[in-house]
Design a protein around this motif. Structure first.
Motif, PDB file in Angstrom:
ATOM      1  N   UNK A   1      47.518  26.171  28.003  1.00 61.62           N
ATOM      2  CA  UNK A   1      46.061  26.797  27.918  1.00 61.62           C
ATOM      3  C   UNK A   1      45.244  25.617  27.043  1.00 61.62           C
TER       4      UNK A   1
ATOM      5  N   UNK B   1      29.994  41.606  29.529  1.00 65.55           N
ATOM      6  CA  UNK B   1      30.328  42.070  30.748  1.00 65.55           C
ATOM      7  C   UNK B   1      31.818  42.314  30.608  1.00 65.55           C
ATOM      8  N   UNK B   2      32.192  43.344  31.278  1.00 66.14           N
ATOM      9  CA  UNK B   2      33.585  43.681  31.203  1.00 66.14           C
ATOM     10  C   UNK B   2      33.689  44.007  32.788  1.00 66.14           C
TER      11      UNK B   2
ATOM     12  N   UNK C   1      44.917  37.615  22.283  1.00 65.12           N
ATOM     13  CA  UNK C   1      43.988  38.524  22.673  1.00 65.12           C
ATOM     14  C   UNK C   1      44.588  39.787  22.434  1.00 65.12           C
TER      15      UNK C   1
ATOM     16  N   UNK D   1      43.553  43.148  27.143  1.00 61.60           N
ATOM     17  CA  UNK D   1      42.750  42.089  28.008  1.00 61.60           C
ATOM     18  C   UNK D   1      43.416  41.310  28.682  1.00 61.60           C
TER      19      UNK D   1
ATOM     20  N   UNK E   1      36.755  40.586  21.475  1.00 58.08           N
ATOM     21  CA  UNK E   1      37.748  39.563  20.767  1.00 58.08           C
ATOM     22  C   UNK E   1      37.645  39.609  19.598  1.00 58.08           C
TER      23      UNK E   1
ATOM     24  N   UNK F   1      39.801  43.412  32.111  1.00 56.23           N
ATOM     25  CA  UNK F   1      40.844  44.640  31.099  1.00 56.23           C
ATOM     26  C   UNK F   1      41.826  44.793  32.102  1.00 56.23           C
TER      27      UNK F   1
ATOM     28  N   UNK G   1      39.200  34.263  39.583  1.00 56.00           N
ATOM     29  CA  UNK G   1      40.005  33.131  39.152  1.00 56.00           C
ATOM     30  C   UNK G   1      39.956  33.198  37.690  1.00 56.00           C
TER      31      UNK G   1
ATOM     32  N   UNK H   1      28.144  33.476  33.446  1.00 54.18           N
ATOM     33  CA  UNK H   1      28.290  34.401  32.529  1.00 54.18           C
ATOM     34  C   UNK H   1      29.907  34.884  32.205  1.00 54.18           C
ATOM     35  N   UNK H   2      29.932  35.167  30.914  1.00 52.50           N
ATOM     36  CA  UNK H   2      31.512  35.218  30.609  1.00 52.50           C
ATOM     37  C   UNK H   2      31.800  36.544  30.821  1.00 52.50           C
TER      38      UNK H   2
ATOM     39  N   UNK I   1      40.388  38.648  17.075  1.00 48.26           N
ATOM     40  CA  UNK I   1      41.213  37.434  17.212  1.00 48.26           C
ATOM     41  C   UNK I   1      40.593  36.281  16.459  1.00 48.26           C
TER      42      UNK I   1
ATOM     43  N   UNK J   1      39.673  36.006  30.733  1.00 54.15           N
ATOM     44  CA  UNK J   1      38.238  35.648  30.778  1.00 54.15           C
ATOM     45  C   UNK J   1      38.044  35.163  32.364  1.00 54.15           C
ATOM     46  N   UNK J   2      36.603  35.714  32.815  1.00 56.00           N
ATOM     47  CA  UNK J   2      36.400  35.043  33.785  1.00 56.00           C
ATOM     48  C   UNK J   2      34.905  34.393  33.959  1.00 56.00           C
ATOM     49  N   UNK J   3      34.422  33.402  34.563  1.00 54.64           N
ATOM     50  CA  UNK J   3      33.216  32.841  34.563  1.00 54.64           C
ATOM     51  C   UNK J   3      32.581  33.588  35.646  1.00 54.64           C
TER      52      UNK J   3
ATOM     53  N   UNK K   1      34.981  39.588  30.345  1.00 56.96           N
ATOM     54  CA  UNK K   1      36.326  39.906  29.965  1.00 56.96           C
ATOM     55  C   UNK K   1      36.864  41.020  30.841  1.00 56.96           C
TER      56      UNK K   1
ATOM     57  N   UNK L   1      40.997  33.183  33.442  1.00 55.91           N
ATOM     58  CA  UNK L   1      41.833  32.592  32.584  1.00 55.91           C
ATOM     59  C   UNK L   1      42.632  33.492  31.565  1.00 55.91           C
ATOM     60  N   UNK L   2      43.903  33.481  31.353  1.00 47.98           N
ATOM     61  CA  UNK L   2      44.573  34.327  30.313  1.00 47.98           C
ATOM     62  C   UNK L   2      44.091  33.812  28.973  1.00 47.98           C
ATOM     63  N   UNK L   3      44.183  34.700  28.074  1.00 43.71           N
ATOM     64  CA  UNK L   3      43.791  34.120  26.565  1.00 43.71           C
ATOM     65  C   UNK L   3      44.758  34.573  25.686  1.00 43.71           C
TER      66      UNK L   3
ATOM     67  N   UNK M   1      37.080  28.981  32.057  1.00 46.03           N
ATOM     68  CA  UNK M   1      36.675  29.443  30.931  1.00 46.03           C
ATOM     69  C   UNK M   1      37.771  29.062  29.936  1.00 46.03           C
TER      70      UNK M   1
END
Lengths: 853, 142
Positions: free
Chosen positions: A424, B86-87, B37, B41, A521, B55, B30, B50-51, A524, B44-46, B53, B32-34, A538
């Motif tokens: 990550x 945004x979700x 979190x 969840x 979050x 689910x 595409x 804009x970000x 977190x 996150x996605x771009x 989240x 990205x796991x966090x 991201x």
């Protein structure tokens, strides 16, 4: 509905008028008689009245009209504004503000009381115009002000810059889009890299897009900048009221109100500053009788100073009050069960001070309604840290306290380090990063050790706790392996504590665009935001404070601190380069003396006779080894990678050959007790538990190359007495040395007050004053000197620490004769000689009458 | 409810969302796991700067985790003044947009309990059941 839109604009405009109205009234209350202030506030209420008339807001019109009348009378000097009138006008301003903030209900408010209070002053004159009449007056919209004020209203200056209002949301969208555009540009450049040669003209086009995009991003960022005066301007009035409430004399001095910050930061600053200033007034400044007993002026001073330092902004909230009783803080912390007696006894003063920020710990003797309920200080700290800033406290018993805030210029784009753990990627704001370490196994100086089931890192003789990011985030478990190959550790600052964070890979530094963390979050703790990386993916932004909290770090005492002599004065911070020569000692030099540090290979050194040279920018540069001249250990080493420090402002460049660069850091330099008598050293200090010898670069060069820097011809008597006003000990020693080398007797004053009392007692030939202290104190000093018949002919020189500071109109007008650069010894001494010579000629009767100009 | 519903498949069930709540559909997000979190969840996605989240809707609905499946199709919900972030929801595949009438809808039965209250109503289509998701439960989960 369009009217709503107009109304919103009206409110926005009226609020800025209210702010200047309030500011002006406070200045008048302080006794300012500048007619411009009266004009400004007159125009402010006049505009409010005019626009409110347009919207038929009769109460607002009536009140503004009543106020305007009073200002009209004041302008005509029918009477003078006494304190009680100012108080009434301020109260009226508050009501006006309340009505403007809630225009819809403003006409339902009963304002007869306040109108009556305002008309008291007028004696017989009826000023509270019935609302209807006021309406008729204003029915034509913005025209038709009452007769006496017609020309005043016309005097409203045209805004020098054409401006336009833009909703913040639009700016935010622009910022997002430009962020995307930057990513797009990066991808474009990457994709087309290999075609640059094949497609004619492509290179130029790409370069153009590249440059334009960066500039666009800059401009949009700038569009969000606002001056700190937005926040500062509320404080004069607050202090005025607090003084009354507390029965104290408090003078508020503000500096650097023009310093700009991103809008979001300005907003986030309001509460913390408000609290710090209240706190300074309430707990910092003593009552006038106590101050007198302590031999201090009755009036206490709170100063609020913003300045740009590199790529961040610092704000100092300082008071000259009693200082914080560290022992009291310790008692409180023990009472609250935060510490045991034993622990408290072992903590250093600065560590104990930090308990001030602990929730529920207030140092107030008794609870007042201003502060002292123990809420706030912790909030101050968290709020400042939330916006990427830091708070530090410095206090001196009986002398006062400084809260030093360091803030990023903008929330939106911050320089960061990209790190990776368990696959990550994360961004770490550089403001939190102190140093990066590669820990190799079997290195006795830097190694991991296990201590009570947690890990610590032994770093330069100290223990700092260290955690693996992967463990904290639950990616892996217990990933420390002291026998491991190489670990990368980031030393982070969390509040005033340091800890190490181990990551798998350290990538590049990147300027990242910060986006707020989605609220999903919230639990977190380890993240403070999100960003989008160059590849469009991201990445989370790490929050050092949160990570320390989640990892439950135990901090160990950095006991070496106690060896540091307690600082007597509150000094400025210096930017130091720490380095080592062939021996074990650590040396330091102020970075303002350094042009650059060049990396060289030992094979590049050429010997000519007993001197050594390297080729640097096409010239032979003489290099010297400091350990040959300074009292340092000399060790034969065969290190291949060496560095050359190239000093600034020297006539004959000579490089210092060194072997190790340890660190650069910003710190307060506090000299350890004993004077260093060695030539070439200014003194020694302890930084991070290590003794650092501070190099006196010019003395060292004189020792090494006497043919370039001949000692001055020996003069048997002192050339005169110079008063040096400088509050940074380092520069005080440095400049003092320069002066003494040229046979001036030097007297040192750490502040304007001291300087003034020395001037009263001793015959002084010239004054050198630190330009950092110029506003407002230094300027006051110069003015006072110029106003004093005995002193008016004395040369006063401003000392600047940055090149490029020239004599400005402002310094001229303040009464300074010249500006000299602190570090440029030759020019500085030349300036003093010139001025003293000029003065002698004047004294010998040539145009002595010119002096009174 | 009455109106247009976007239907999609997830774990072999047919679900629907009020189309007015949907911003867009992406077949290959595409994201990205966090680490660290909340468990529902996915990452996150771009979305054009804009970000978003994302689910894990399957987890929210109480479906047992399926090994080896990495979903990339997702529905991104519109943001509102109250919910500015945004979700998005990970799904197996979008199906179609259909009109539904009030008459075919009924309250969810008890046997849908395991859907953790995310199902607002059930629509009886000709050949199968369509479960309408209440977007509110996603925001509450966050």
């Amino acid at each position: 509905m369009q009217n709503q839109e107009f109304l919103k604009d009206f409110i926005e405009e009226a609020v800025s008028h209210l702010d200047s109205l309030e500011m002006g009234l406070v200045q008048m209350g302080e006794g300012s008689e500048d007619p411009e202030i009266l004009n400004t506030i007159f125009r402010a209420v006049h505009s409010i009245k005019g626009t409110a008339g347009f919207f038929a807001l009769k109460n607002i019109v009536a009140l503004a009209h009543a106020m305007e009348n009073i200002f009209g009378e004041l302008k005509k000097s029918v009477f003078v504004a006494d304190q009680s009138l100012i108080d009434r006008l301020l109260a009226a301003t508050d009501i006006l503000r309340a009505m403007i903030m809630d225009v819809e209900t403003s006409d339902g408010l009963d304002i007869s009381d306040v109108l009556a209070q305002l008309s008291e002053q007028q004696g017989e004159r009826e000023i509270a115009v019935p609302p209807q009449a006021a309406r008729d007056d204003e029915s034509a919209g913005l025209e038709g002000p009452p007769a006496p004020s017609e020309e005043e209203a016309k005097k409203q200056p045209e805004n020098p810059k054409d401006t336009i209002r833009v909703p913040v949301s639009l700016l935010n969208d622009l910022l997002n889009l430009v962020g995307e555009m930057v990513l797009g540009r990066n991808q474009l450049l990457r994709t087309l890299r290999s075609y640059r040669k094949a497609v004619p003209g492509l290179s130029a086009v790409l370069q153009n897009i590249d440059g334009t995009t960066s500039e666009l991003q800059d401009k949009i960022m700038q569009a969000r900048m606002q001056p700190v005066s937005k926040v500062f301007d509320k404080f004069p009035r607050m202090i005025r009221e607090l003084s009354k409430e507390l029965g104290k004399d408090i003078d508020l001095q503000m500096e650097g109100t023009g310093v700009e910050l991103d809008k979001s930061l300005i907003e986030a600053l309001a509460d913390p500053l408000n609290h710090l200033i209240r706190n300074a007034a309430d707990h910092g400044i003593e009552r006038p009788d106590e101050r007198e007993r302590a031999g201090k002026p009755k009036t206490g001073t709170i100063s609020l100073k913003a300045s740009h330092v590199g790529d961040h902004v610092t704000i100092d909230v300082a008071d000259d009050g009693a200082g914080i009783r560290v022992d009291k803080i310790a008692d409180k912390a023990v009472q609250q069960g935060l510490l045991s007696r034993m622990e408290a006894a072992e903590l250093s003063e600065s560590e104990l001070l930090n308990y001030v920020f602990h929730p529920g710990l207030s140092s107030a003797e008794k609870v007042t309604n201003i502060s002292g309920r123990g809420i706030g200080m912790d909030v101050v700290k968290t709020n400042i840290e939330k916006i990427g800033g830091a708070v530090e406290i410095r206090t001196a018993q009986g002398k006062g306290t400084v809260f030093h805030l360091t803030l990023p210029l903008t929330l939106a784009i911050i320089p960061s380090l990209i790190v990776e753990t368990g696959g990550y990627k994360f961004a770490l704001p550089q403001v939190n990063l102190q140093e990066m370490l590669r820990i190799k196994p079997n290195n006795p100086d830097k190694r991991f050790e296990r201590l009570k089931n947690s890990w610590v890192l032994r770093l330069r003789g100290k223990l700092i706790p260290v955690v693996q990011l992967a463990d904290v985030l639950g990616i892996r478990e217990d990933s420390f392996d002291p026998e491991d190959k190489v670990s990368h550790v980031l030393v982070l600052k969390s509040g005033t504590k340091r800890y190490g964070l181990a990551v798998d890979v350290i990538h590049d530094r990147e300027e990242i665009l910060v986006k707020s963390l989605p609220r999903f979050f919230n639990r977190s703790a380890c993240y403070s935001g999100v960003t989008i990386m160059g590849d469009g993916k991201t990445a989370l932004i790490l929050d050092p404070e949160g990570i320390a909290g989640k990892a439950n770090l135990r901090f160990y005492e950095e006991t070496e601190q106690t060896a540091v002599q307690k600082a007597e004065s509150m000094d400025e911070r210096q930017n130091l380069l720490l380095f080592g020569c062939s021996g074990p000692e650590t040396l330091g030099i102020d970075l303002s003396f350094v042009v650059r540090v060049e990396k060289i290979d030992a094979s590049q050194i050429e010997k000519v006779g007993d001197k050594e040279f390297i080729q640097f920018r096409g010239d032979a540069l003489r290099i010297i080894r400091p350990e040959q001249y300074l009292p340092l250990r000399r060790v034969q080493t065969d290190v291949q990678n060496l560095y050359v420090i190239i000093p600034k402002l020297v006539k004959h460049p000579i490089g210092l050959l060194i072997e190790k660069i340890h660190d650069t850091l910003v710190t307060d330099v506090r000299y350890t007790g004993e004077e260093v008598k060695a030539k070439g050293l200014i003194g020694q200090t302890i930084i991070g538990g290590t003794l650092v010898q501070l190099v006196h670069i010019y003395e060292l060069l004189e020792m090494a190359a006497p043919e370039y820097y001949p000692p001055l011809p020996y003069a048997n008597k002192s050339k005169g007495t110079v008063l040096l006003v400088e509050d940074t000990p380092y520069f005080a020693r440095m400049v003092g040395n320069f002066l003494e080398s040229d046979y001036y007797e030097t007297l040192l004053a750490a502040n304007v007050k001291e300087a003034w009392s020395i001037l009263q007692e001793r015959p002084i030939d010239a004054v050198l004053c630190d330009a950092q202290m110029l506003h407002p104190h230094g300027a006051q000093l110069a003015k006072r000197i110029r106003a004093d018949a005995r002193l008016q002919a004395m040369p006063v020189i401003a000392l600047a620490s940055a090149a490029g500071s020239r004599m400005t109109q402002e310094t001229m007008e303040a009464g300074f004769d010249d500006v000299a650069l602190k570090l440029d010894k030759d020019r500085l001494l030349e300036t003093i000689r010139e001025l003293l010579r000029g003065r002698r000629e004047l004294h010998e009767g040539k145009g002595a009458d010119l002096l009174s100009m | 409810m009455k109106g247009r519903v976007l239907t999609f498949y997830l774990c072999d069930c047919l679900y629907g969302l009020d189309i007015s709540k949907v911003k867009e559909i992406s077949r290959h997000a595409d994201f990205t796991p966090v680490p660290d979190a909340p468990e529902h969840i996915a990452g996150l996605l771009n979305m054009r700067g804009k970000i978003v989240t994302l689910f894990d809707l399957a987890k929210l609905l109480g479906h047992p985790p399926a090994d080896g499946i990495r979903r990339t199709a997702c529905i991104i919900l519109k943001n509102t003044e109250d919910e500015p972030d945004y979700a998005g929801l990970l799904i197996d595949r979008p199906d179609s947009v259909i009109d539904i009438e009030e008459a075919f809808c009924e309250r969810p039965q008890d046997h849908l309990e395991n859907h953790s209250g995310c199902i607002r109503e059930v629509v009886k289509l000709k050949d199968r059941l369509l479960m309408i998701i209440d977007p509110g439960c996603i925001y509450q989960a966050g």
